[in-house]
Design an enzyme around this catalytic site. Structure first.
Site, short mmCIF file in Angstrom:
data_model
loop_
_atom_site.label_atom_id
_atom_site.label_comp_id
_atom_site.label_asym_id
_atom_site.label_seq_id
_atom_site.Cartn_x
_atom_site.Cartn_y
_atom_site.Cartn_z
N ALA C 250 0.83 -1.22 0.00
CA ALA C 250 0.00 0.00 0.00
C ALA C 250 0.86 1.27 0.00
CB ALA C 250 -0.93 -0.02 1.19
N HIS C 251 0.19 2.39 -0.06
CA HIS C 251 0.85 3.69 -0.12
C HIS C 251 1.73 3.95 1.11
CE1 HIS C 251 -3.31 5.24 1.41
NE2 HIS C 251 -2.78 4.42 2.26
#
Lengths: 356, 356, 356
Positions: C250-251
């Protein structure tokens, strides 16, 4: 884009405490931001899909050590040697600040790339951009100002609404309906045939999938996801629902509005989700389950039965979250309980001996 | 396609009870079907990969409220005000009815799309259709009547048999062998290098993967799956096996015939599965495990040891399903057991006090 | 490539026991190897990401039954009727032997395929190969001798270093930085927008992702993975880290050097991993977690809190592996514990009766 701290405060509707003359050109992390960057001080309650919180004190201390040119915060920080922009809604300010300082990119080119292959009877609305190598089949339609990234395939009779963005290599099969303002990220597959077989004469025969997929307005779907078409009727994703990466949504699933579905979730066939449902990462739903409005399912949970509106569940099999946490905590105390049981047994034995 | 109810009954070999004159042009869900749609009444035992069953009474009641023009059912329903087609095998009838009313699509165009790039010494059999932007490398072969969707890549010396369908953007690396009547859905990767490293002098060195992938006849693979090539020998998927979306099959895995592998399953390196194995959603197998014929592994199970033929397992770590369910039920009763233990301890304490 | 057994022994620096005249042209499995193949006898400790070991005796017996032309082994096997090549490091010998006998493939063609679409101001270094249908956008750079597979998309201002290999249909969004000697396998997505929303006025608003992705040197990423870009700063994969298929990162995640991340793992936003971390298959990390150097997380574990350097954890929620195994074993003994508790209760009852 470059603004003074004072200009930024004005843009964000923030109260400025401190000097407004510094120049800001980007948003940075509180740890790494430099003098031309603004950083966010977290600490107000966040809206997390996953568990995990952020401590207030830790972030104030980080703010004090930060080299950022200014900070944006939900409440005034005492003894801070840099300008602070105090906002009512930190999340809204974050969105606004990131929008102001978004990296500048060359806009996509309107029209149909010469290497795209668009069927004669497909309909491409004005303002749409059809990328390199795109294939748009018979009877398909692309709405006003939509951007179809390079390498996408849009199957027969599928319709993409207006203001949509399909990133590179997205595959949409035939007879799918995508609403307006929908985003689908790279390498995602929409409308594949579902996993429905019947065992007939010893081999698995595919159940034909005559149905389609309906994706309503403002849905956003991550990268490398799969949404299968229905056997009949439509697999449906309700308006405003957001889906993370690598999510599997099986045939005939119906998802309500404004749901959040995190990465690596698997939703089995014919499940029905209400509005505002949150599924955390790696959750699995057994087939044909009904999930009520506002349900929250914790990470890695395995849901095997219907869940009523507003419930929060966790575990595999998933149960009420409070019960699940109590059970998990007792499970981790099992070695102790086992020991207690043994000691108790010993004491009973002693009592029994005495009796004799 | 439009048939009268009587014609449909004949096509399905069904006993018709009621009026045969209505017009049917599609299959619908019992809840949403209109007067020109036929709907299925479930209730006979279904063949589910996931857990979950469908209650009889619920579906009969739905049949009575349905606006469908006719229903197909495994047993006669009393007091039903619409025609019913009574069939011996509901699943077979479902497949037949869906086939009859399948949406009409323009057939694929035989031959090689001008934008495809086919190596001079690749061999494309007659009747094959090679889509836009496809790349077929040296020594590759595509069999009779196979359809290679737009954007697919077929690596050097890989062979695709006859009557196959590879949907858009499938990537097949070099030296893979795909049999006849195989379906591979969009964005799936076949023949990627496996996750095999040795830690040598402090860094992870890749073990070269000289082997390939063999996919036997009538295998069907969903969208966005990965099947890694072998280090040596072949990763093998047995004839008739069906694989859902987002499934990871590691190097050197050998899967038997007619298995069913549901979404988001991960099979680690060198696992060997027998025939007719069923892995439900999100199951994980540790590496180098042997799974016997006919084994059923429940959703989200983590299998860490060999499983003998015919066993049913559940849980992480996976154990016999009956034992697992008993254990799960007792786990959920842990708060109660803990209380009982405390009360018992109290009673023993009292007895001990009395003794003194 | 064809070598005599003696030549192969020399190439591997192995001690040859037995006849060196046989011809070897491939590596095979011990069970299936023929007279022109060399096979490996496992039994020395292996370096497994997943649990599972390989028994020594079983492999020696397999070696004796094998039809291989020669075997490579870490220790001399008595009474073996075929030549054996005794090596100090079986893993290193495996890599060397597989490299020697790698299948011969036609090399990729240097230069830009005429069907690729490369922006005028993109920079393609000498020796690079840009495949069919590739799209390289404004300001992007491809380094010396890098191979960009057919169907790849490289977004604006993204940079790919030297000696990289991006396989077919990889999508790299804008502003991503890929180092040297990086491998990314087919259908993987780099730089997609992360799953970050704020609930504002009842609907989920996307938090813009101004940041990028940094992939350092010698990173290898499997097929169909997703690595999201950062909201600000960069999602970072440290040098030498290897990632399996279908992994979600994820980010704003920051991963250290030389980590191993197995298939179907999900790492939530802003997690920070140290160096040498191993995550086994289907592991999930909650967001914003810190994982110390050298941590090993067992398959399917769900990590909800920071893990200190060197720890080994298992379970969902993940705890120390020894504790987790003890707890799991006691959980499986719950039916027995429950029975003991009941019997004990009976005995206490009897004691109480006697007292009266």
């Amino acid at each position: 884009m470059r603004l003074t701290v004072a200009q930024l405060a004005e843009r964000l509707g923030a109260e400025l405490v401190g000097d407004g003359c510094g120049q800001i050109s980007a948003v940075g992390t509180i740890e790494a931001a430099g003098e031309n960057e603004v950083a966010f001080v977290r600490g107000s309650k966040q809206n997390h899909v996953h568990f995990g919180t952020t401590a207030n004190g830790k972030h104030i201390s980080a703010a004090k050590q930060s080299l950022a040119g200014a900070v944006i915060t939900g409440m005034r920080i005492e003894d801070l040697d840099k300008p602070q922009l105090i906002v009512k809604n930190v999340n809204a300010a974050l969105i606004e600040a990131l929008s102001i300082f978004a990296p500048e990119l060359k806009p996509v080119t309107e029209g149909i790339d010469p290497t795209a292959k668009v069927a004669d009877n497909a309909k491409i609305d004005s303002g749409a951009a059809i990328g390199a190598g795109v294939v748009i089949e018979d009877g398909a339609e692309i709405g006003l100002n939509s951007v179809i990234g390079s390498g996408c395939k849009i199957g027969q009779n599928s319709k993409v609404g207006g203001n949509c963005r399909l990133d590179s290599n997205v595959v949409v099969y035939h007879n799918c309906h995508i609403g307006n303002n929908v985003v689908i990220q790279a390498n995602t597959t929409i409308g594949s045939t579902g996993f429905g077989y019947s065992l007939i004469d010893g081999s698995h025969k595919l159940i034909p999938h005559n149905g389609g997929v309906v994706i309503e307005d403002f849905v956003e779907i991550g990268a490398n996801c799969c949404i299968d078409r229905a056997k009949f009727g439509n697999t449906t994703i309700g308006a405003g629902t957001k889906i993370d990466n690598l999510v599997q949504i099986a045939h005939n699933v119906v998802i309500g509005k404004n749901c959040l579905i995190a990465g690596l979730v698997g939703i089995s066939g014919s499940c029905r989700l209400g509005d505002g449902v949150i599924l955390a990462g790696q959750v699995g739903l057994a087939d044909n389950i009904e999930i009520g409005n506002g349900v929250i399912v914790g990470a890695q949970a395995g849901v095997m039965n219907d869940i009523g509106a507003g419930e929060k569940v966790l575990g595999s099999p998933a149960i009420d979250i409070k019960e699940a946490l109590r059970t998990m905590s007792l499970t981790m105390r099992l070695p102790k309980l086992n020991k207690q049981l043994k000691q108790l047994s010993k004491r009973v034995e002693n009592l029994e001996k005495t009796k004799e």
